[in-house]
Design a protein around this motif. Structure first.
Motif, PDB file in Angstrom:
ATOM      1  N   GLY A 177      -8.623   3.072   3.347  1.00  0.00           N
ATOM      2  CA  GLY A 177      -9.271   2.159   4.266  1.00  0.00           C
ATOM      3  C   GLY A 177      -8.325   1.104   4.808  1.00  0.00           C
ATOM      4  O   GLY A 177      -7.111   1.163   4.629  1.00  0.00           O
ATOM      5  N   LYS A 178      -8.892   0.112   5.472  1.00  0.00           N
ATOM      6  CA  LYS A 178      -8.101  -0.930   6.133  1.00  0.00           C
ATOM      7  C   LYS A 178      -8.218  -2.300   5.468  1.00  0.00           C
ATOM      8  O   LYS A 178      -7.380  -3.176   5.670  1.00  0.00           O
ATOM      9  CB  LYS A 178      -8.566  -1.084   7.594  1.00  0.00           C
ATOM     10  N   GLU A 179      -9.261  -2.487   4.665  1.00  0.00           N
ATOM     11  CA  GLU A 179      -9.593  -3.827   4.199  1.00  0.00           C
ATOM     12  C   GLU A 179      -8.495  -4.466   3.361  1.00  0.00           C
ATOM     13  O   GLU A 179      -8.180  -5.645   3.510  1.00  0.00           O
ATOM     14  CB  GLU A 179     -10.905  -3.792   3.412  1.00  0.00           C
ATOM     15  N   ASP A 199      -4.882   4.980   8.882  1.00  0.00           N
ATOM     16  CA  ASP A 199      -6.312   4.800   8.628  1.00  0.00           C
ATOM     17  C   ASP A 199      -6.819   5.968   7.796  1.00  0.00           C
ATOM     18  O   ASP A 199      -7.358   6.938   8.311  1.00  0.00           O
ATOM     19  CB  ASP A 199      -7.056   4.729   9.970  1.00  0.00           C
ATOM     20  N   ASN A 202     -12.055   9.470   4.918  1.00  0.00           N
ATOM     21  CA  ASN A 202     -11.119   8.591   4.214  1.00  0.00           C
ATOM     22  C   ASN A 202      -9.932   9.414   3.782  1.00  0.00           C
ATOM     23  O   ASN A 202     -10.012  10.580   3.670  1.00  0.00           O
ATOM     24  CB  ASN A 202     -11.772   8.032   2.960  1.00  0.00           C
TER      25      ASN A 202
END
Length: 484
Positions: A81-83, A77, A11
């Protein structure tokens, strides 16, 4: 660091964990950086006639987004994160159901997107962060970015009576400026930089967080006697060291010292405050208070060792709570403090801290749908999206609020308290935004990294860094910026 997120093997978070691979010969320019510099310099780019026609401006569509045009969003990324971004994309898709959104995430921002900039076919919105962050100074200098003023002057997503710019934390708009009024970058995350530690570990030493350097050395000695190193840091990426070192320099000598450094002024690095702080950090090495093997550790390895109690302190940004969530023990009681000073003669009070925008989002000048890219940012700067980000990644956003009703994690709570303690004594060095290669490879790796590994004395490191800064100041191929 362009961002709060450096790269990330797992991360990454504010960039600023931008990882630049260490060049084989320390201090030499990395190939990716040079290739991007030359590419941008040579690519004024052909006019790409594929721009989407502007849509009709309405109360619900103040930027005039073409509701049938595609929109492409490329995210770094990293530690966030991507959420959070995917959630915001869903809102865009709901608002513009006829529009096709292409969303992707990568750690290789530069190598993925540089060819597209050269071809005049960049995405509409980019999170320009990580190890392969594209050089912001070069992008701005070569007219590669769209001015985000239309976004800032648009009604905010939540309140049509407030402009977007009026909903942002102090300093965010200014950070996106380089010369004059245009705003080229929207820093989405809001990062607190400083010295991170476990309150539980500090309590176990029966110690308070040190305010003077003599107190710091005393705490490190206590830790050493209990088998714990005083400090560790990202040895392979020593441009993390400035996260606590730069605000210490500002605390000791005043913010004008950091401004002079940012402005590449002659002899700026020879200021007595710089020498005092370099000497202090070098003392950590000389007294054996640095975790053994630290110069060989990357950011994840150093953070993991620290989380496991092998070292007490680590310089970092507030993304560390999310980035290290899988290794930080439940009872760690994560905390952050403004940097320790030298003594009572320091120009600024204890609590003086570095806090600023991170995770830089940009809309390319040649984007096919720049209105769509800006609208996606407008959505992300709503209170709901801000709360979603803070809840999921344990970091504040550029939106000035978004914490009410949220149960703050220990690190986030500590960061908010540190900002409150700092008050107006918040510093914002710009070197890492204006001169990426100088900051990371030269000052970071070839200067501070060598000093903290014991291969340069503070005097030698200062001389070397001043030489790098002077060379950058004289380099006509580099666009230069100054504090206004």
């Amino acid at each position: 660091m362009g961002s709060t997120s450096a790269e990330n093997t797992g991360n990454a978070g504010v960039g600023r964990r931008d990882l630049i691979k260490r060049s084989a010969a320390l201090g030499l320019i990395s190939v990716p950086t040079m290739s991007f510099l030359s590419a941008c310099a040579s690519s004024g780019g052909d006019d790409n006639g594929g721009k989407a026609k502007a849509g009709k401006k309405t109360a619900k569509n103040p930027l005039g987004v073409n509701d049938t045009a595609g929109m492409e969003f490329v995210l770094f990324d990293g530690g966030f994160g991507k959420e959070y971004a995917q959630d915001a994309v869903k809102i865009y898709e709901k608002n513009f159901p006829k529009a096709k959104v292409k969303f992707s995430a990568t750690q290789k921002i530069q190598s993925t997107l540089q060819p597209r900039f050269n071809q005049g076919t960049p995405p509409d919105l980019i999170d320009n962060s990580g190890a392969e962050q594209m050089d912001m100074g070069v992008l701005v200098g070569k007219n590669q970015l769209a001015d985000l003023t239309p976004l800032l002057d648009a009604p905010s997503y939540d309140d049509p009576n407030k402009k977007v710019r009026d909903t942002l934390r102090p300093g965010i708009v200014e950070m996106g400026q380089f010369d004059g009024n245009p705003v080229w970058i929207m820093y989405y995350a809001y990062t607190v930089y400083g010295v991170w530690y476990s309150q539980k570990a500090l309590d176990s030493l029966d110690a308070q967080y040190p305010k003077t350097w003599d107190e710091m050395l005393a705490v490190c000695e206590k830790a050493k006697k209990k088998g714990m190193a005083g400090w560790t840091y990202a040895g392979k990426y020593p441009y993390y060291l400035p996260f606590s070192l730069y605000p210490m320099i500002g605390k000791v000598g005043g913010r004008e010292v950091l401004d002079a450094i940012d402005n590449l002024e002659p002899n700026a690095w020879k200021h007595p405050a710089v020498k005092a702080c370099f000497d202090a950090y070098y003392e950590l090495y000389k007294k054996g208070y640095i975790l053994k093997g630290t110069p060989g550790l990357d950011h994840i390895q150093s953070q993991t060792a620290w989380a496991k109690g092998k070292a007490l302190f680590i310089p970092n940004g507030s993304w560390v709570e999310n980035e290290s969530a899988n290794v930080i023990p439940a009872d760690f009681n994560l905390a952050v403090s403004a940097p320790t000073g030298i003594d009572s003669s320091d120009k600024m009070p204890f609590g003086t801290i570095w806090a600023s925008g991170g995770e830089p989002f940009i809309v390319p000048a040649k984007a096919k749908n720049p209105e769509g890219g800006m609208e996606q940012l407008r959505i992300m700067l709503s209170e709901a999206s801000s709360k979603n980000f803070t809840t999921k990644v344990k970091s504040l956003t550029a939106f000035n609020g978004g914490t009410s009703g949220i149960s703050l994690t220990p690190g986030l709570k500590s960061g908010v308290a540190a900002l409150k303690l700092a008050g107006d004594n918040v510093l914002n060095p710009r070197l890492q935004d204006w001169y990426v290669q100088l900051q990371k490879e030269q000052i970071g790796v070839a200067g501070l990294g060598e000093m903290m590994a014991g291969r340069l004395t503070p005097a030698e490191a200062i001389k070397k860094i001043q030489g790098f800064a002077d060379a950058a100041a004289k380099d006509s191929s580099i666009k230069h910026y100054k504090h206004q």
